[in-house]
Design an enzyme around this catalytic site. Structure first.
Site, PDB file in Angstrom:
ATOM      1  N   HIS B  66       0.835  -1.211   0.000  1.00 11.24           N
ATOM      2  CA  HIS B  66       0.000   0.000   0.000  1.00 11.24           C
ATOM      3  C   HIS B  66       0.864   1.252   0.000  1.00 11.24           C
ATOM      4  O   HIS B  66       1.902   1.313   0.670  1.00 11.24           O
ATOM      5  CB  HIS B  66      -1.020   0.000   1.140  1.00 11.24           C
ATOM      6  CG  HIS B  66      -0.483   0.067   2.534  1.00 11.24           C
ATOM      7  ND1 HIS B  66      -0.264   1.255   3.176  1.00 11.24           N
ATOM      8  CD2 HIS B  66      -0.142  -0.904   3.410  1.00 11.24           C
ATOM      9  CE1 HIS B  66       0.181   1.008   4.398  1.00 11.24           C
ATOM     10  NE2 HIS B  66       0.280  -0.288   4.563  1.00 11.24           N
ATOM     11  N   ASP B 180       5.764   1.827   6.773  1.00  9.19           N
ATOM     12  CA  ASP B 180       4.486   1.148   6.566  1.00  9.19           C
ATOM     13  C   ASP B 180       3.693   1.962   5.549  1.00  9.19           C
ATOM     14  O   ASP B 180       3.030   2.920   5.907  1.00  9.19           O
ATOM     15  CB  ASP B 180       3.764   1.041   7.907  1.00  9.19           C
ATOM     16  CG  ASP B 180       2.448   0.295   7.835  1.00  9.19           C
ATOM     17  OD1 ASP B 180       2.104  -0.197   6.757  1.00  9.19           O
ATOM     18  OD2 ASP B 180       1.768   0.224   8.871  1.00  9.19           O
ATOM     19  N   GLU B 212      -5.158   1.976   2.544  1.00 11.47           N
ATOM     20  CA  GLU B 212      -5.094   0.760   3.369  1.00 11.47           C
ATOM     21  C   GLU B 212      -5.281   1.094   4.842  1.00 11.47           C
ATOM     22  O   GLU B 212      -5.963   0.390   5.582  1.00 11.47           O
ATOM     23  CB  GLU B 212      -3.745   0.067   3.152  1.00 11.47           C
ATOM     24  CG  GLU B 212      -3.661  -1.345   3.738  1.00 11.47           C
ATOM     25  CD  GLU B 212      -3.013  -1.409   5.125  1.00 11.47           C
ATOM     26  OE1 GLU B 212      -2.843  -2.517   5.641  1.00 11.47           O
ATOM     27  OE2 GLU B 212      -2.715  -0.353   5.733  1.00 11.47           O
ATOM     28  N   GLU B 213      -4.650   2.186   5.260  1.00  7.70           N
ATOM     29  CA  GLU B 213      -4.610   2.514   6.692  1.00  7.70           C
ATOM     30  C   GLU B 213      -5.950   2.979   7.246  1.00  7.70           C
ATOM     31  O   GLU B 213      -6.096   3.150   8.452  1.00  7.70           O
ATOM     32  CB  GLU B 213      -3.534   3.587   6.953  1.00  7.70           C
ATOM     33  CG  GLU B 213      -2.112   3.130   6.654  1.00  7.70           C
ATOM     34  CD  GLU B 213      -1.579   2.087   7.639  1.00  7.70           C
ATOM     35  OE1 GLU B 213      -2.342   1.661   8.526  1.00  7.70           O
ATOM     36  OE2 GLU B 213      -0.422   1.699   7.498  1.00  7.70           O
ATOM     37  N   ASP B 235       3.937  -6.234   3.058  1.00 13.91           N
ATOM     38  CA  ASP B 235       3.670  -5.181   4.041  1.00 13.91           C
ATOM     39  C   ASP B 235       4.657  -5.335   5.189  1.00 13.91           C
ATOM     40  O   ASP B 235       5.354  -6.344   5.285  1.00 13.91           O
ATOM     41  CB  ASP B 235       2.223  -5.286   4.548  1.00 13.91           C
ATOM     42  CG  ASP B 235       1.681  -3.966   5.072  1.00 13.91           C
ATOM     43  OD1 ASP B 235       2.485  -3.088   5.432  1.00 13.91           O
ATOM     44  OD2 ASP B 235       0.444  -3.825   5.148  1.00 13.91           O
ATOM     45  N   HIS B 325       3.616   3.158  12.620  1.00 17.19           N
ATOM     46  CA  HIS B 325       2.583   4.167  12.938  1.00 17.19           C
ATOM     47  C   HIS B 325       3.147   5.198  13.915  1.00 17.19           C
ATOM     48  O   HIS B 325       2.522   5.552  14.915  1.00 17.19           O
ATOM     49  CB  HIS B 325       1.316   3.507  13.501  1.00 17.19           C
ATOM     50  CG  HIS B 325       0.562   2.741  12.464  1.00 17.19           C
ATOM     51  ND1 HIS B 325      -0.806   2.623  12.463  1.00 17.19           N
ATOM     52  CD2 HIS B 325       0.985   2.054  11.372  1.00 17.19           C
ATOM     53  CE1 HIS B 325      -1.186   1.896  11.434  1.00 17.19           C
ATOM     54  NE2 HIS B 325      -0.108   1.530  10.752  1.00 17.19           N
TER      55      HIS B 325
END
Lengths: 47, 362
Positions: B66, B180, B212-213, B235, B325
């Site tokens: 992603h 990410d 995606e997130e 990922d 994150h």
């Protein structure tokens, strides 16, 4: 990786009703000077 | 080879592209992939699909990473010129305070810092609680709403962490924002660079998904463009080699430098077992180190892709990253390069006969 699929309600942004909000369609394409240079380098190198 | 990987990682992690606002990173990825692909297109939400035909039309292998990163969006400018924001993707309150951010206005980029009330003026009860995100604000140094508006900031502007790429002293571990999943995107770029120089008995669809997130949304739509026979989702995952993580919290520990991670379970998918075992066998045959992971929370685009139509056998391959994150994540170059090797070995191996064997589960 999404943080949690069992707490999806905490991940999804709430609907925000405002006529002043930007949308995906008029999303700005803001590149820094350095990134503009990188784009040119990438084009030259791999095109 | 190392310098080449680091260059791609630096470019892809420093380019902005929060969920729903992926245009800058999409352009960079398209520039990389266009000359390496037979065809390149997007779905109607903006996911990028790069197609590389091999010596056979089938099987169709979807390799998905992603392109979006977790970030924020401006929601309001206060009378004093401070900026309130909405998280785009999963953020933990405790990693936000005093971090620098970039607001992408329709003109310039503006750097600000996340502020909150100073501890000196908090009540004793407030001091015992973490600061809530709704109490935080972005400070760009303005002293009035008019000043902030004059800079060009408005509700709806995307906001990304300000965090330049850096190689650590050991010359193997690197730190950056947006690993990410720009690490996954970088792996797919390197995979395409490799397969463009040789033959493979299938057609590869390199898909860089959007959003995606915020709920695996780009995977939901882009899988319909590909209609894959098999899917490998590339990922990152949580490295659990940091202090204080118990066996209960991480039954399968993942360490930086010990190889790519093959997902055995997450909250969004249990992988197709024969396909999972093929991935393991391929790693062993090629002397590629790997780790396995069982994670109770979290999920990937595979969560949507494997449920497409009558089902798509899918496996997640990733690399461990510390502090995903967050403004700064850490990953290991050996894991990254071994993951690219594993993906390359799989793409060279999977043919119509492999697909027939995988589908024969009776």
């Amino acid at each position: 990786m999404i943080q949690s699929t069992s707490h999806r309600q905490n991940i999804l942004p709430p609907a925000i009703g405002s006529s002043t909000l930007a949308t995906v369609e008029n999303e700005p394409d803001v590149f820094s000077e350095q990134e503009m240079h990188i784009l040119e380098v990438v084009k030259d190198k791999y095109a | 080879m190392k310098e080449h990987s680091l260059e791609i990682l630096k470019i892809l992690t420093e380019t902005p592209g929060v969920s729903g606002f992926e245009s800058p990173i999409r352009k960079v990825l398209a520039n990389y992939l266009s000359p390496l692909s037979s065809e390149i297109k997007t779905d109607k939400l903006g996911s990028l699909v790069a197609i590389k035909e091999g010596t056979s039309v089938g099987p169709k292998i979807m390799l998905a990473s992603h392109m979006d990163e977790v970030g924020f969006m401006v929601t309001q400018i206060t009378g004093e010129g401070f900026i309130k924001f909405q998280a785009l993707g999963g953020w933990w309150n405790q990693v936000l305070l005093d971090q620098r951010l970039e607001i992408l206005t329709s003109g310039d980029r503006v750097i600000g810092v996340i502020g909150a009330k100073a501890p000196h003026i908090l009540t004793s009860e407030e001091l015992r609680q973490p600061v809530k995100m709704k109490s935080m604000f972005i400070d760009v140094g303005s002293t009035s709403k008019e000043e902030t508006e004059k800079i060009g900031i408005k509700p709806g502007d995307p906001v990304v962490p300000y965090s330049p790429f850096m190689l650590c002293k050991n010359s193997k571990t690197f730190m950056a924002k947006a690993l990410d999943d720009r690490a996954g995107c970088a792996m797919l770029v390197e995979l395409f660079q490799r397969i463009s120089r040789g033959e493979h008995p299938n057609t590869v669809y390199g898909v860089m998904t959007v959003q995606e997130e915020v709920g695996l949304r780009g995977a939901n739509t882009s899988v319909d463009v590909v209609k894959p026979d098999l899917a490998l989702v590339v990922d990152v995952t949580v490295a659990t080699d940091t202090p204080g993580i118990s066996d209960n919290e991480a039954p399968t520990k993942t360490y930086l430098g010990k190889g790519p991670v093959i997902g055995f379970y997450d909250a969004s998918m249990i992988p197709h077992i024969p396909f999972r075992d093929l991935v393991i066998k391929t790693a062993q045959e090629n002397n590629i180190p790997f780790q396995v992971e069982v994670m109770a929370g979290g999920g990937t685009d595979a969560g949507k892709i494997h449920l497409f139509r009558e089902g798509v056998p899918s496996v997640v391959i990733g690399i461990p990253v510390r502090y995903i994150h967050d403004h700064v994540g850490l990953a290991h170059l050996d894991d990254y390069q071994h993951a690219v090797e594993l993906l390359f070995a799989l793409v060279k191996k999977i043919n119509t006969e492999t697909l027939r064997e995988l589908e024969d589960i009776l």
